[in-house]
Design a protein around this motif. Structure first.
Motif, PDB file in Angstrom:
ATOM      1  N   LEU A   1      -9.131  14.149 -12.234  1.00  0.00           N
ATOM      2  CA  LEU A   1      -7.883  13.449 -11.900  1.00  0.00           C
ATOM      3  C   LEU A   1      -7.735  13.325 -10.393  1.00  0.00           C
TER       4      LEU A   1
ATOM      5  N   ARG B   1       0.818  -1.216   0.000  1.00  0.00           N
ATOM      6  CA  ARG B   1       0.000   0.000   0.000  1.00  0.00           C
ATOM      7  C   ARG B   1       0.852   1.267   0.000  1.00  0.00           C
TER       8      ARG B   1
ATOM      9  N   GLU C   1     -11.241  26.274 -23.172  1.00  0.00           N
ATOM     10  CA  GLU C   1     -10.133  25.348 -22.961  1.00  0.00           C
ATOM     11  C   GLU C   1      -9.740  25.311 -21.481  1.00  0.00           C
ATOM     12  N   ARG C   2      -9.742  26.528 -20.862  1.00  0.00           N
ATOM     13  CA  ARG C   2      -9.348  26.639 -19.453  1.00  0.00           C
ATOM     14  C   ARG C   2     -10.262  25.810 -18.555  1.00  0.00           C
TER      15      ARG C   2
ATOM     16  N   THR D   1      -6.536   1.314  -2.466  1.00  0.00           N
ATOM     17  CA  THR D   1      -5.342   0.440  -2.369  1.00  0.00           C
ATOM     18  C   THR D   1      -4.859   0.343  -0.929  1.00  0.00           C
ATOM     19  N   ASN D   2      -5.109   1.400  -0.168  1.00  0.00           N
ATOM     20  CA  ASN D   2      -4.684   1.365   1.231  1.00  0.00           C
ATOM     21  C   ASN D   2      -5.407   0.255   1.988  1.00  0.00           C
TER      22      ASN D   2
ATOM     23  N   PHE E   1      -7.602   9.769  -8.383  1.00  0.00           N
ATOM     24  CA  PHE E   1      -6.407   9.325  -7.653  1.00  0.00           C
ATOM     25  C   PHE E   1      -6.639   9.254  -6.151  1.00  0.00           C
ATOM     26  N   PHE E   2      -7.456  10.176  -5.647  1.00  0.00           N
ATOM     27  CA  PHE E   2      -7.776  10.125  -4.216  1.00  0.00           C
ATOM     28  C   PHE E   2      -8.482   8.806  -3.885  1.00  0.00           C
TER      29      PHE E   2
ATOM     30  N   LEU F   1       0.914   6.046  -7.238  1.00  0.00           N
ATOM     31  CA  LEU F   1      -0.307   6.754  -7.630  1.00  0.00           C
ATOM     32  C   LEU F   1      -0.158   8.259  -7.437  1.00  0.00           C
TER      33      LEU F   1
ATOM     34  N   ALA G   1      -8.382   6.037  -5.683  1.00  0.00           N
ATOM     35  CA  ALA G   1      -7.475   4.910  -5.919  1.00  0.00           C
ATOM     36  C   ALA G   1      -6.546   4.721  -4.716  1.00  0.00           C
ATOM     37  N   ILE G   2      -6.030   5.824  -4.184  1.00  0.00           N
ATOM     38  CA  ILE G   2      -5.111   5.728  -3.037  1.00  0.00           C
ATOM     39  C   ILE G   2      -5.844   5.149  -1.834  1.00  0.00           C
ATOM     40  N   THR G   3      -7.078   5.646  -1.595  1.00  0.00           N
ATOM     41  CA  THR G   3      -7.840   5.162  -0.442  1.00  0.00           C
ATOM     42  C   THR G   3      -8.150   3.675  -0.572  1.00  0.00           C
TER      43      THR G   3
ATOM     44  N   ALA H   1     -10.765  18.572 -16.009  1.00  0.00           N
ATOM     45  CA  ALA H   1      -9.927  17.376 -16.126  1.00  0.00           C
ATOM     46  C   ALA H   1      -9.092  17.202 -14.858  1.00  0.00           C
ATOM     47  N   LEU H   2      -8.534  18.322 -14.357  1.00  0.00           N
ATOM     48  CA  LEU H   2      -7.709  18.247 -13.145  1.00  0.00           C
ATOM     49  C   LEU H   2      -8.528  17.779 -11.950  1.00  0.00           C
TER      50      LEU H   2
ATOM     51  N   THR I   1      -9.649  22.173 -18.912  1.00  0.00           N
ATOM     52  CA  THR I   1      -8.459  21.747 -18.160  1.00  0.00           C
ATOM     53  C   THR I   1      -8.777  21.597 -16.679  1.00  0.00           C
TER      54      THR I   1
END
Lengths: 245, 633
Positions: B14, A218, B3-4, B25-26, B18-19, A225, B21-23, B10-11, B7
């Motif tokens: 993202l 992890r 465009e702004r 996998t933990n 990822f938040f 990640l 995914a991290i939680t 999209a951010l 972006t």
């Protein structure tokens, strides 16, 4: 196709060693790392390990890595070389990756240059060198996180100083995410599960096991990640700016 | 959408991805790990796995951690936060291994709640962090109501945490106390008087002997079985304890021998001179078990006492006499204990009175491991137990004792397969029956087993192991812990005894230790000489002072007063010399520290600086050369 990223990386890396900045960085990093490690309680504890050094890394990196990351894109934008870069046959993604890996390698060199410490503890006693190796792997991944954040900050502003300050602020959020006092403030408006999720974003928390010599899935997943996320964010932002013209 | 905005969206996406995914996998990969440490410090041991496997009934693990209090407390409490996460994850690993027989709940006992009350009821340690109570302990409860606890998880005990947790799980799962057999020549169990008789004796002003406190303590955790001298068989006892055994009948010796051959554990506590022995004749106050132990790997050296100047306790030999250091009456500390043995790893001080010297007899296939020793300065002195003065009088001991270079062993652990002392057949059997009986004798231990030997009995006696306080007797130092740890380790669960302290978690600066030992050896004689001088001066001074007190200063002659002044001066000088000698020991280490600091702090950065200068000079040189070429053109 990977070659273009490699070309960017080489160009960047060569750039480091022809400017005084790299040497100043190495000098400052090594001086502080050694100075603070060999102050108390290293000799009082009389333990042949590098715990003291690894304990220092999160704070040491907090100021030094943004100094490397701040100019990654800000400088290019300020001097206009970003236009030159993108006139070359290189995609944004590869350019971002090339730059990131170059800076990361440079920090790896800085970390490797602390090898006299490893020799010192091996001379003084019989340390568990695998634990030290795990610590170094952790240190490198930790640096990667700081660098990824710094690179993103560098891409959103043309001013390196602003980028530096912004990186330090954002990185400190992740360093102190598991501090009791921070959690106490968050506790008032976050649920227990969310609180744990926030705590889990702490760089230091994930460094803890590696520092002890245990490689946990992890922790590795977190670092991979986290770094991927911020590097992707940089690419998305730069791409957006480029498209917007 | 501009465009702004694209972006920024999209951010944001993202960040969310990822938040999450991290939680996730933990939580997913909690148990995937590689333990790189040399001794696998962070992997559950075979012993623990066995304990978990043997659990037959569901157990509840309640981890109490005052998280909210820790958050409000000082930053220093952060170390507990990290440690809490470690302990919690470790417990989750137990839970995962148990196939549902262990259930973990994590509780934050806030003040004035039922949880707090439970934590107090379970007997967890309560500290204060800021204005809130702070708990960090574990209660293991079975459905039958048996509870075992780890009162507090101190980060410095991390190397033993697995043992502590496994032990409490084992205790909660086991409903009965394990039997422990004791053979002794001492009145450990008291005289067995009726309360009426005891009261009568007290009324007559006579002292009523009582059960030793250490036995009372032992009875809390074990079913203590007394084995009489006429026993010829020892059954149903995993651990047998011999305390000051004297003149055991052959049959009993045979029974002890066969107990070990069956794989039983043995704890032997012998003494070259036991102060607590009620026998009047001094020469009868010694005990050893050499007739059995010699073939098993060690002996108690006869007529030999362990002594150590650096560990000796100050004693007063009589009223109005200055206190003197007695090297045979020691407070063992720090390096006296084997830091890698679960019995001694956590001990701080153990008091030993006239202990003996244990020596290995180098028996093949048996490992002899010292677990308690004097310092390297320690040595032994020869004296018969009848000549009490030779080992109990500070002057005599001081005169006899030469500083040694190797620690004297006061406690040792023997492990392996032992050979029987009765392979020829049991004792006192008629010839015709002998052949038949020989076949019943076990010639070798059926499995690996352990014998622990200590060379001092007084250390578990009330007057050494306990001290009187307003609230009653309280343990002094770690004497009680040493005894209970040993019994626990030998007589507790077999699986637990393999969950010993996990190898090396302590990695000292060997170079410093070596330097200190060398310096100590080099100055030992000088220090001893100066110390002897100081004592001589002190003694003479004391006698002059007492004469002055008796006869009055005015009546004393000038030369005596003069001598007193001289003595005081010499004393001061000698004390200064001693201080300087002691300081010399530090000097070599300090100079090494400075060298290491200098090399590390300045060397590496200087090399970088040098390279930088060379690179820039080379750059300038190249530039000049280039310009030179251009100019030439």
């Amino acid at each position: 196709m990977m070659n273009t990223a490699l070309v960017v990386m080489k160009r960047e890396l060569r750039g480091y060693f022809t400017t005084p900045l790299a040497y100043v960085f190495l000098f400052v990093f090594l001086f502080f790392a050694n100075f603070m490690t060999f102050r108390s309680p290293f000799f009082e504890a009389r333990q042949a390990d590098l715990r003291v050094f690894f304990d220092l890394l999160p704070v040491l990196f907090l100021f030094l890595v943004p100094a490397i990351g701040m100019k990654l894109w800000a400088e290019e934008r300020k001097s206009g070389t970003i236009e030159v870069l993108f006139s070359l046959p290189v995609t944004v993604g590869r350019a971002v990756m090339g730059k990131f890996i170059a800076a990361w390698l440079f920090i790896a060199v800085a970390l490797l240059l602390t090898f006299p410490m490893v020799i010192t503890v091996n001379y003084l006693g019989s340390p568990d060198n695998w634990v030290i190796a795990a610590g170094y792997i952790g240190g490198l991944l930790l640096a990667g996180c700081y660098l990824a954040v710094s690179m993103f900050c560098s891409s959103i502003t043309a001013n390196p100083v602003v980028s530096f300050i912004l990186s330090v602020v954002i990185c400190s959020l992740f360093v102190f995410a598991d501090y009791p006092s921070v959690l106490l403030v968050l506790e008032s408006f976050l649920s227990a599960a969310m609180l744990e999720a926030v705590e889990n974003l702490s760089f230091v928390l994930h460094f803890e096991s590696l520092r002890r010599g245990v490689i946990e899935f992890r922790d590795m997943a977190f670092y991979v990640l986290f770094i991927t996320g911020w590097v992707l964010a940089t690419a998305v932002w730069i791409n957006g700016r480029r498209e917007a013209g | 959408m501009t465009e702004r905005w694209r972006t920024i969206t999209a951010l944001f996406l993202l960040a969310v991805i990822f938040f999450c995914a991290i939680t996730i996998t933990n939580h997913l990969g909690r148990f995937l790990r590689i333990d790189l440490t040399e001794n696998k410090l962070y992997t559950l041991s075979e012993g623990t796995r066995q304990v978990i496997e043997e659990i037959r009934q569901p157990l509840e693990l309640k981890l109490y951690y005052s998280r909210a209090a820790a958050m409000k407390g000082p930053e220093g409490i952060r170390v507990y936060n990290n440690y809490y996460i470690y302990v919690r994850d470790l417990l989750r690993e137990y839970e995962a291994l148990s196939n549902g027989r262990l259930r973990l709940t994590v509780i934050d006992p806030r003040p004035y709640t039922d949880d707090e009350l439970d934590a107090i009821r379970y007997g967890l340690d309560r500290y204060s962090a800021g204005d809130e109570p702070f708990f960090f302990g574990l209660a293991v409860a079975s459905e039958l109501g048996r509870v075992a606890v780890v009162p507090f998880f101190a980060p410095n005990r991390q190397p033993l945490v697995e043992y502590e947790i496994s032990k409490s799980i084992y205790d909660a799962a086991t409903a009965i106390k394990k039997p422990v057999g004791i053979i002794t020549s001492l009145p450990l169990f008291g005289p067995g008087l009726s309360p009426y008789m005891a009261e009568m004796m007290r009324m007559q002003g006579r002292e009523v002997p009582e059960e030793w406190l250490i036995i009372k303590q032992l009875k809390q955790f074990f079913d203590v079985v007394r084995i009489d001298d006429d026993a010829s068989k020892i059954d149903d006892v995993e651990l047998l304890i011999l305390i000051h055994p004297k003149d055991l009948p052959e049959d009993l010796l045979f029974a002890v021998d066969q107990h070990v051959m069956k794989g039983g554990k043995l704890l032997v506590i012998v003494d070259p001179y036991c102060v607590a022995d009620p026998v009047k004749e001094h020469h009868l106050r010694s005990s050893d078990m050499n007739e059995l132990l010699e073939a098993w790997g060690c002996i108690l050296k006869p007529n030999t006492f362990a002594a150590d100047r650096s560990l000796g306790i100050q004693v007063q030999m009589g009223p109005n006499q200055p206190s003197r250091r007695l090297p045979t009456y020691m407070d063992l500390t720090g390096r006296s204990f084997n830091s890698e043995d679960v019995i001694t790893a956590q001990l701080q001080t153990v008091r030993v009175l006239f202990g003996g010297a244990i020596e290995s007899t180098d028996v093949p296939n048996v490992t002899f491991e010292p677990i308690m020793t004097t310092s390297e300065r320690g040595n032994s002195i020869s004296a018969s137990p009848a000549d009490v003065y030779r080992f109990s009088n500070p002057d005599m001991v001081e005169r006899e004792l030469r500083d040694g270079s190797q620690p004297v062993v006061l406690g040792a652990r023997l492990t392996g397969r032992f050979q029987s002392n009765f392979s020829e057949g049991p004792p006192a059997v008629a010839e015709d029956e002998k052949e038949k009986r020989v076949q019943e004798v076990l010639g070798e231990s059926l499995q690996d087993t352990t014998i622990v030997v200590y060379s001092d009995v007084d250390m578990i006696n009330d007057f050494v192991a306990f001290r009187e306080t307003f609230f009653g007797p309280a343990p002094r130092g770690d004497n009680v812990n040493l005894f209970l740890n040993t019994v626990e380790n030998l007589g507790g669960a077999r699986a637990l005894s393999t969950a010993r302290a996990k190898g090396r978690f302590n990695r000292p600066f060997e170079v410093f230790d070596r330097i200190e030992a060398e310096a100590e050896q080099a100055t030992a004689e000088k220090i001893a000489a100066v110390e002897a001088e100081i004592e001589k001066y002190q003694k003479e001074l004391q006698s002059i002072v007492s004469r002055i007190e008796d006869e009055g200063e005015a009546l004393m002659r000038g030369e005596v007063i003069e001598r007193k002044r001289e003595l005081e001066e010499s004393l001061l000088l000698a004390q200064r010399e001693l201080r300087e000698l002691n300081r010399d020991k530090r000097v070599r280490i300090e100079s090494l520290i400075s060298k290491i600091k200098l090399c590390n702090i300045l060397a590496a950065p200087s090399v970088i600086l040098l390279i930088a200068v060379i690179v820039f000079l080379a750059g300038i040189y190249r530039k000049k050369k280039y310009l030179g070429v251009r100019n030439d053109e």
